[in-house]
Write an enzyme that holds these catalytic residues in place. Structure first.
Site, PDB file in Angstrom:
ATOM      1  N   GLY A  53     -28.895   4.225  13.896  1.00  0.00           N
ATOM      2  CA  GLY A  53     -30.012   4.196  14.632  1.00  0.00           C
ATOM      3  C   GLY A  53     -30.431   5.831  14.781  1.00  0.00           C
ATOM      4  N   ASP A  55     -28.699   8.419  13.724  1.00  0.00           N
ATOM      5  CA  ASP A  55     -28.672   9.297  12.386  1.00  0.00           C
ATOM      6  C   ASP A  55     -28.614   8.981  10.912  1.00  0.00           C
ATOM      7  OD1 ASP A  55     -28.313  11.152  10.540  1.00  0.00           O
ATOM      8  OD2 ASP A  55     -26.268  12.884  11.404  1.00  0.00           O
ATOM      9  N   ASN A 101     -38.430   1.111  20.756  1.00  0.00           N
ATOM     10  CA  ASN A 101     -38.386   1.196  19.438  1.00  0.00           C
ATOM     11  C   ASN A 101     -38.943  -0.375  18.372  1.00  0.00           C
ATOM     12  OD1 ASN A 101     -36.829   0.829  16.842  1.00  0.00           O
ATOM     13  ND2 ASN A 101     -35.444   0.931  18.489  1.00  0.00           N
ATOM     14  N   MET A 103     -39.081   0.445  14.759  1.00  0.00           N
ATOM     15  CA  MET A 103     -39.049   1.785  12.928  1.00  0.00           C
ATOM     16  C   MET A 103     -38.757   1.038  12.753  1.00  0.00           C
ATOM     17  SD  MET A 103     -36.972   5.160  14.339  1.00  0.00           S
ATOM     18  CE  MET A 103     -37.258   5.924  16.358  1.00  0.00           C
ATOM     19  N   PHE A 105     -36.352  -0.300  10.159  1.00  0.00           N
ATOM     20  CA  PHE A 105     -35.493   0.645   8.604  1.00  0.00           C
ATOM     21  C   PHE A 105     -36.056   1.892   8.678  1.00  0.00           C
ATOM     22  CE2 PHE A 105     -32.672  -3.780   8.472  1.00  0.00           C
ATOM     23  CZ  PHE A 105     -31.918  -3.076   9.749  1.00  0.00           C
ATOM     24  N   ASN A 131     -23.957   1.777   8.586  1.00  0.00           N
ATOM     25  CA  ASN A 131     -24.344   0.577   8.748  1.00  0.00           C
ATOM     26  C   ASN A 131     -25.485   0.383   7.175  1.00  0.00           C
ATOM     27  OD1 ASN A 131     -27.406  -0.796  10.049  1.00  0.00           O
ATOM     28  ND2 ASN A 131     -26.295  -0.070  11.735  1.00  0.00           N
ATOM     29  N   ASN A 164     -26.098  -4.783   9.165  1.00  0.00           N
ATOM     30  CA  ASN A 164     -26.443  -5.006  10.090  1.00  0.00           C
ATOM     31  C   ASN A 164     -28.267  -5.950   9.779  1.00  0.00           C
ATOM     32  OD1 ASN A 164     -29.259  -5.183  11.572  1.00  0.00           O
ATOM     33  ND2 ASN A 164     -29.380  -2.709  11.806  1.00  0.00           N
ATOM     34  N   SER A 167     -31.225  -5.918  13.599  1.00  0.00           N
ATOM     35  CA  SER A 167     -33.537  -5.487  13.512  1.00  0.00           C
ATOM     36  C   SER A 167     -34.049  -6.477  14.407  1.00  0.00           C
ATOM     37  CB  SER A 167     -32.636  -4.393  13.153  1.00  0.00           C
ATOM     38  OG  SER A 167     -34.290  -3.959  13.425  1.00  0.00           O
ATOM     39  N   ASN A 169     -36.723  -5.388  14.327  1.00  0.00           N
ATOM     40  CA  ASN A 169     -37.729  -4.611  13.808  1.00  0.00           C
ATOM     41  C   ASN A 169     -37.945  -4.973  11.914  1.00  0.00           C
ATOM     42  OD1 ASN A 169     -38.785  -3.567  16.649  1.00  0.00           O
ATOM     43  ND2 ASN A 169     -37.158  -1.954  16.502  1.00  0.00           N
ATOM     44  N   THR A 170     -36.768  -5.502  11.551  1.00  0.00           N
ATOM     45  CA  THR A 170     -37.508  -6.782  10.385  1.00  0.00           C
ATOM     46  C   THR A 170     -38.042  -7.812  10.089  1.00  0.00           C
ATOM     47  OG1 THR A 170     -36.260  -4.324   8.800  1.00  0.00           O
ATOM     48  CG2 THR A 170     -36.681  -6.315   7.839  1.00  0.00           C
ATOM     49  N   LYS A 204     -22.535  -6.353  12.753  1.00  0.00           N
ATOM     50  CA  LYS A 204     -23.963  -6.451  14.140  1.00  0.00           C
ATOM     51  C   LYS A 204     -24.390  -7.174  14.768  1.00  0.00           C
ATOM     52  CE  LYS A 204     -26.237  -2.645  16.271  1.00  0.00           C
ATOM     53  NZ  LYS A 204     -26.959  -1.027  15.972  1.00  0.00           N
ATOM     54  N   THR A 232     -23.632  -4.868  21.542  1.00  0.00           N
ATOM     55  CA  THR A 232     -24.915  -5.391  20.176  1.00  0.00           C
ATOM     56  C   THR A 232     -26.482  -4.650  20.091  1.00  0.00           C
ATOM     57  OG1 THR A 232     -26.577  -5.972  22.007  1.00  0.00           O
ATOM     58  CG2 THR A 232     -24.538  -7.453  21.649  1.00  0.00           C
ATOM     59  N   ASN A 233     -27.310  -4.853  19.258  1.00  0.00           N
ATOM     60  CA  ASN A 233     -28.535  -4.666  18.655  1.00  0.00           C
ATOM     61  C   ASN A 233     -29.764  -4.303  19.539  1.00  0.00           C
ATOM     62  OD1 ASN A 233     -30.349  -3.193  16.992  1.00  0.00           O
ATOM     63  ND2 ASN A 233     -29.470  -4.681  15.340  1.00  0.00           N
ATOM     64  N   GLY A 252     -31.143   0.632  26.599  1.00  0.00           N
ATOM     65  CA  GLY A 252     -31.096   1.434  27.583  1.00  0.00           C
ATOM     66  C   GLY A 252     -30.191   0.871  28.098  1.00  0.00           C
ATOM     67  N   SER A 306     -29.187   5.336  23.753  1.00  0.00           N
ATOM     68  CA  SER A 306     -30.267   6.466  25.265  1.00  0.00           C
ATOM     69  C   SER A 306     -29.650   7.318  26.521  1.00  0.00           C
ATOM     70  CB  SER A 306     -30.576   5.023  25.628  1.00  0.00           C
ATOM     71  OG  SER A 306     -31.038   3.993  25.431  1.00  0.00           O
TER      72      SER A 306
END
Length: 327
Positions: A53, A55, A101, A103, A105, A131, A164, A167, A169-170, A204, A232-233, A252, A306
């Protein structure tokens, strides 16, 4: 003084491609060596790297190497390019030392990431983990095709793959963590990499699984031949006083206890049967002492995200300095 914390989170994030190369030039060209080790023909000068996440498209490898990372995980990469989720996708809380976040992916896609990696080869200074994830338009019952296509594409450059499935967020992605779905996804991936020069495959996992579900997932993955875990995620849980929306992943400092719990469970489950399984600890690693704690608990590698925001890009060299002072 961390001037980027004075900027809105999205603006600070968008400026990274322009500022990171100049910041990294202030650091040496030699990767700091501390607690070095070798695993499956990969040599880690030090065990501290960036989390997935940071880069996403392999655009800043030289910068991470100059900043002192012992390894780099790029991605999450998806087969086809896709934008971030609509609306607000990131925020931070300086009081809680927390990042948020949503985001989902965002990726330039496999072709562009392949091109970026090819421009560095064969000059890799550290191991590269890739990843991989499915496009959000791909239904779960077809997800394996996305993952297998990414394995095919990146086999020349990946020192290890990180699958992965965690996440938040998907939509529906975390459903792939249940026992049957894990087997249906991971067995073809393991079979695919075994046909060539074997590339390690890591999974992950989510911090939001109950202890029994997490233990079952680790045991099951171990039984089918997974080489290790990233624990973890981000989390959907929220600490008291947190202003972030209910959806989206939190990272964080508030993630620390969940990440530590996951690492402890993995160490206990693998136990004497751990052999050469790799454990990568991520989440809530905010200080050098946090790094050392994870290693003492049994992690082989530690990742940060973070900490780069709240502590700054000098964190890698600061940890190396602190480690050498402790010896």
């Amino acid at each position: 003084m961390r001037p980027w914390l004075l900027l809105p989170p999205q603006l600070a994030h968008d400026l990274i491609p322009f500022t990171l190369p100049f910041i990294s030039m202030a650091y040496g060209k030699k990767t700091p060596e501390w607690n070095s080790f070798t695993w499956k023909d990969m040599t880690f000068a030090n065990p501290l790297g960036i989390a997935g996440g940071v880069d996403k498209n392999a655009e800043h490898l030289n910068d991470w190497w100059r900043l002192g990372a012992g390894f780099v995980e790029i991605g999450t990469v998806t087969p086809l390019p896709q934008n971030a989720n609509p609306g607000k996708i990131m925020d931070r809380d300086k009081r809680l030392q927390a990042m948020w976040n949503k985001m989902g992916f965002p990726s330039h896609g496999a072709d562009e990431v392949f091109y970026n990696l090819a421009s560095y080869a064969p000059k890799f200074r550290t191991p590269i983990f890739i990843n991989i994830g499915k496009n959000r338009s791909t239904p779960n019952n077809e997800a394996v095709s996305d993952y297998l296509s990414l394995v095919d594409t990146f086999r020349p450059f990946a020192d290890a793959f990180v699958v992965n499935v965690s996440s938040p967020n998907t939509k529906g992605l975390r459903d792939l963590q249940n026992k049957d779905n894990l087997r249906n996804l991971l067995c073809p991936i393991i079979d695919k990499v075994s046909h060539f020069e074997p590339t390690p495959v890591l999974v992950k996992l989510s911090p939001d699984m109950g202890e029994d579900a997490l233990a079952e997932a680790i045991t099951h993955c171990n039984d089918i031949g997974i080489d290790g875990f990233v624990l973890t995620n981000t989390t959907l849980s929220r600490p008291q006083g947190c202003h972030f929306p209910e959806e989206g992943g939190l990272s964080g400092a508030p993630l620390k206890d969940l990440s530590l719990r996951a690492l402890q469970i993995a160490v206990q489950i693998l136990g004497k049967n751990r052999e050469d399984k790799l454990l990568v600890s991520a989440g809530g690693v905010m200080t050098p002492d946090d790094v050392f704690e994870r290693l003492q608990m049994g992690a082989n590698l530690v990742q940060i995200y973070s900490a780069l925001v709240f502590q700054g890009p000098g964190f890698f060299h600061e940890v190396a300095r602190r480690y050498n002072e402790r010896r």
